[in-house]
Write an enzyme that holds these catalytic residues in place. Sequence first.
Site, short mmCIF file in Angstrom:
data_model
loop_
_atom_site.label_atom_id
_atom_site.label_comp_id
_atom_site.label_asym_id
_atom_site.label_seq_id
_atom_site.Cartn_x
_atom_site.Cartn_y
_atom_site.Cartn_z
N ASP A 395 0.29 -1.17 0.15
CA ASP A 395 -0.08 0.03 0.12
C ASP A 395 0.91 1.03 -0.13
O ASP A 395 1.70 1.32 1.03
CB ASP A 395 -0.86 0.00 1.24
CG ASP A 395 -2.01 1.10 1.25
OD1 ASP A 395 -3.11 0.82 1.23
OD2 ASP A 395 -1.70 2.20 1.17
N ASN A 403 -2.18 12.85 -4.66
CA ASN A 403 -3.64 13.00 -5.60
C ASN A 403 -3.97 14.34 -5.63
O ASN A 403 -4.53 15.00 -6.15
CB ASN A 403 -4.69 12.30 -5.06
CG ASN A 403 -4.99 11.14 -5.84
OD1 ASN A 403 -4.12 11.27 -6.95
ND2 ASN A 403 -5.71 9.80 -5.51
N ASP A 412 -2.55 8.65 -11.24
CA ASP A 412 -2.70 7.52 -11.89
C ASP A 412 -1.08 7.66 -12.24
O ASP A 412 -0.87 6.16 -12.31
CB ASP A 412 -3.31 8.28 -12.95
CG ASP A 412 -4.52 7.89 -12.81
OD1 ASP A 412 -4.88 7.10 -11.70
OD2 ASP A 412 -6.08 7.79 -13.57
N GLU A 438 -4.00 2.31 -4.70
CA GLU A 438 -2.88 2.05 -4.33
C GLU A 438 -3.05 1.15 -3.76
O GLU A 438 -1.10 1.05 -3.19
CB GLU A 438 -2.68 3.64 -3.81
CG GLU A 438 -2.47 3.47 -2.58
CD GLU A 438 -3.33 3.60 -1.00
OE1 GLU A 438 -4.13 3.04 -1.81
OE2 GLU A 438 -3.50 4.10 -0.22
N1 LIG Z 1 -5.09 9.12 -8.84
C1 LIG Z 1 -5.86 7.85 -8.00
N2 LIG Z 1 -6.15 7.62 -7.47
C2 LIG Z 1 -6.60 7.28 -6.70
C3 LIG Z 1 -7.27 6.15 -6.94
N3 LIG Z 1 -7.71 4.80 -6.35
C4 LIG Z 1 -7.79 5.46 -5.11
N4 LIG Z 1 -6.95 6.62 -4.81
C5 LIG Z 1 -6.67 7.48 -4.16
O1 LIG Z 1 -6.14 6.71 -3.44
C6 LIG Z 1 -6.06 7.41 -1.67
C7 LIG Z 1 -6.40 6.89 -0.86
O2 LIG Z 1 -5.97 7.14 -0.26
P1 LIG Z 1 -6.14 6.87 1.53
O3 LIG Z 1 -6.73 5.66 1.62
O4 LIG Z 1 -6.22 7.78 2.45
O5 LIG Z 1 -4.91 6.28 1.58
P2 LIG Z 1 -3.22 7.33 1.55
O6 LIG Z 1 -3.75 8.78 1.47
O7 LIG Z 1 -1.94 6.59 0.65
O8 LIG Z 1 -2.52 6.91 2.90
P3 LIG Z 1 -2.08 6.09 3.76
O9 LIG Z 1 -2.84 4.45 2.95
O10 LIG Z 1 -2.92 5.35 5.98
O11 LIG Z 1 -0.47 6.05 3.56
C8 LIG Z 1 -7.03 7.91 -1.81
O12 LIG Z 1 -7.39 9.82 -2.20
C9 LIG Z 1 -8.10 8.02 -3.01
O13 LIG Z 1 -8.99 8.63 -4.02
C10 LIG Z 1 -6.78 5.69 -8.46
O14 LIG Z 1 -7.04 4.21 -9.36
N5 LIG Z 1 -5.45 6.44 -9.52
#
Ligand SMILES: Nc1nc2c(ncn2[C@@H]2O[C@H](COP(=O)(O)OP(=O)(O)OP(=O)(O)O)[C@@H](O)[C@H]2O)c(=O)[nH]1
Length: 539
Positions: A395, A403, A412, A438
Amino acid sequence: MMTGSKPELPLRRYVDMHIIKSMLLVGIAYYVAALIAIHQTITPEGIAILWPPNAIVLAAFLIYPFRYLPFIAAAGITAELVASAPFFPLWSAICFALINLSSVSLAAFLIRRKSGQNFNFDRLKNGAYFLVFGPFLSASIAGMLGGGVYVFLGRTDTSYLSLWQIWWFGDALAMLVLTPLIVVLARWMQAGFPHFKLHFLLEAFLLWLVVIIIGYQSFNIESSDNAYLFFTPVWLVFLGIVAAIRLGVAGASTTVALITAFAVEHLLRGTHPLIVNMPQNALLLTQEYLAIIAIVSIGLALLIQEIAEQRDELKRHENALKAQNQFLEERVNERTLALKEVNQALQHANDRLAKSAATDELTGIANRRHFLSEVERELQRLRLDGQTASAIMIDIDHFKLVNDNLGHDAGDKVLRDIVEPISQAIRPRDLFGRMGGEEFLIFLSGADYDMSNAVAERIRLAIESLTVNYREHQINITASLGVAQWDGNSHLDELFYQADKALYQAKNRGRNRVFNITNIESENRSSRGSNHEDHFELP
Ligand SMILES: Nc1nc2c(ncn2[C@@H]2O[C@H](COP(=O)(O)OP(=O)(O)OP(=O)(O)O)[C@@H](O)[C@H]2O)c(=O)[nH]1
C-alpha cells in the site's frame, strides 16, 4: 429539306431497288425453270413430270420479307405468261399463271403463319408444315385446277384424275427437291456462309459421283440388262439417306435433285426400268419413287439437324450451369474466407475482451478478480504438492497527498510507474495484481518466511528509490508492505486477511516498512527503513 447530300432521284423514293432485284431474279429463274420444264420434262400428253417454277416462287415467298411478295408474284405471273404463251392459248396461259401463283401464295401464307416470318429448314416442325402446306395441299389444289384447264384444252385422252395427279406430283416433286435447297442456300448466304468446311464439299462431290455412276446404271436399262440386277434405283434411296446423314438438308436436297434429274431424263428417253416394265404407270410411279426419296432424305436431314441443335443447346445449358456452379462455388469460397476472417477477428476481439476482463485498465497488470482466481488455482496445486507460499500486500504511503497536491493524473502516473520496479523485484512466475486504489498484492509460490521477507524488502527498496516524473515534478514515494505466510491449508481469504493485518501493522508502526504477521519479531529485522522519515517530496 435542303441537305448537303446528293439529291434523291424521284424514282428511288417510290421504288425499292432490292424489290426490283428480287423481281428480276425470281422472274428470270421462273422463266428459265419453266422453259427447262417445258422442254425437258414434258410427257407426250404435254404435262410436265416436274414443274420447278412453283418451287422457285415458293422458296422466294419463304425467304423475302412480306412487302416483297406482291412484286414477286407479279414477276412470277409475267414469267409464266411469257414462257407458256408460245405453247398454249392465251386464256389457258393466264389460267396456268393464276393457278400456280395463287396455290403457291396459299402455301407460303400458311407456312409463314405457322413457322414464323424467318422461315428456314432448321426445324423438323418447319419441314412438316412445308410438306403439308406445300407439296400436299397447295400442289394438289393446283393439280386439281390445272387438270381442269387441260381437260378444257382438249389436247389429251388422259383422264381428269390422272391429269390432276401428274400435275400435282410434278409440282410437289419440284417443291420437295428444289424449295428446301434454295431456302437453305439463301439463308446460308444471308448468314455469310458460316461453318463452311472444304471436306464437306469433297465428301459431297464424292457422293454425287457415286450417285451419277449408280444413277446412270440403274435408270439406263439398255446399258446392261444384267447390271440392272445389281444396280437398281433402290440404291439411290440409300444414297439419299447417306447424303442426309453426312451433308445435311442442303446436301440431301442437292442429292435428291441429282437423282430426280437422272430419273426424269431416263423416263423421257424411255430407258427407265419402269418404262420398260410398267409403261402405263411409269410416270406416276417414278414421281412417287422420287417423292419418297425426297421426303425420307430431307426429313432425315432435318431430324438429324434438330437432334444436333438440341444437343448443342443442351451443351450450352450444361456449360451455363457449369459456369453458374463455378460462380457459386467461388462465391461460397469467398464467403467461407470472409467468414473465417470474421471468426478470426471475433476470436481476437474475444481474446482482447478476455484480456481486458482480466487486466487492470490503469496499470496493465492482473485485476483483482483475475488475480484472486489465479491465486486460487495456484493454492490448489500447492496443496496437492504440499508446498509453501506467501502473500505480500503493498500500500503506497500517503498516496492521497499526491492526488491532493498534484492531481489525480499524477496519482495515476505513480500507480502506473510503480508496477515496473515491483515486477523487477519478483520472479516472472509470481502472481502480481492490483486490488484497487493504491493497494497491490503479490503471491509467491514456494516462498518461505525468509524468502518472502527478502522479496518484500526488495520491493520496498525499489519503491523507495523510484522517482516518478510528472510534468515538471519529481515524485518520490514509499510503501508499506504486509507479509503473510500460507499455512499450507487455509483459504486465500484468510491468507490475504493476514497480509492485510500485517500491512496495518506496517502502517501503524510508521510506514515505509515490511511487517510479517507470522513472526512479530521479524519486524525488527525488516524495519531497517523504520528510521526513514515518512516522506513525500515535491520538487
Ligand atoms: N490517482 C488515483 N488515486 C486513487 C485511485 N484509487 C484510489 N485513489 C486514491 O487513493 C487515496 C487513498 O487514500 P487513503 O486510503 O487515505 O490512503 P493514503 O493517503 O495512501 O494513506 P495511507 O494509506 O494511510 O498511507 C484516495 O485519495 C483515493 O482517492 C486511482 O486509481 N488513481
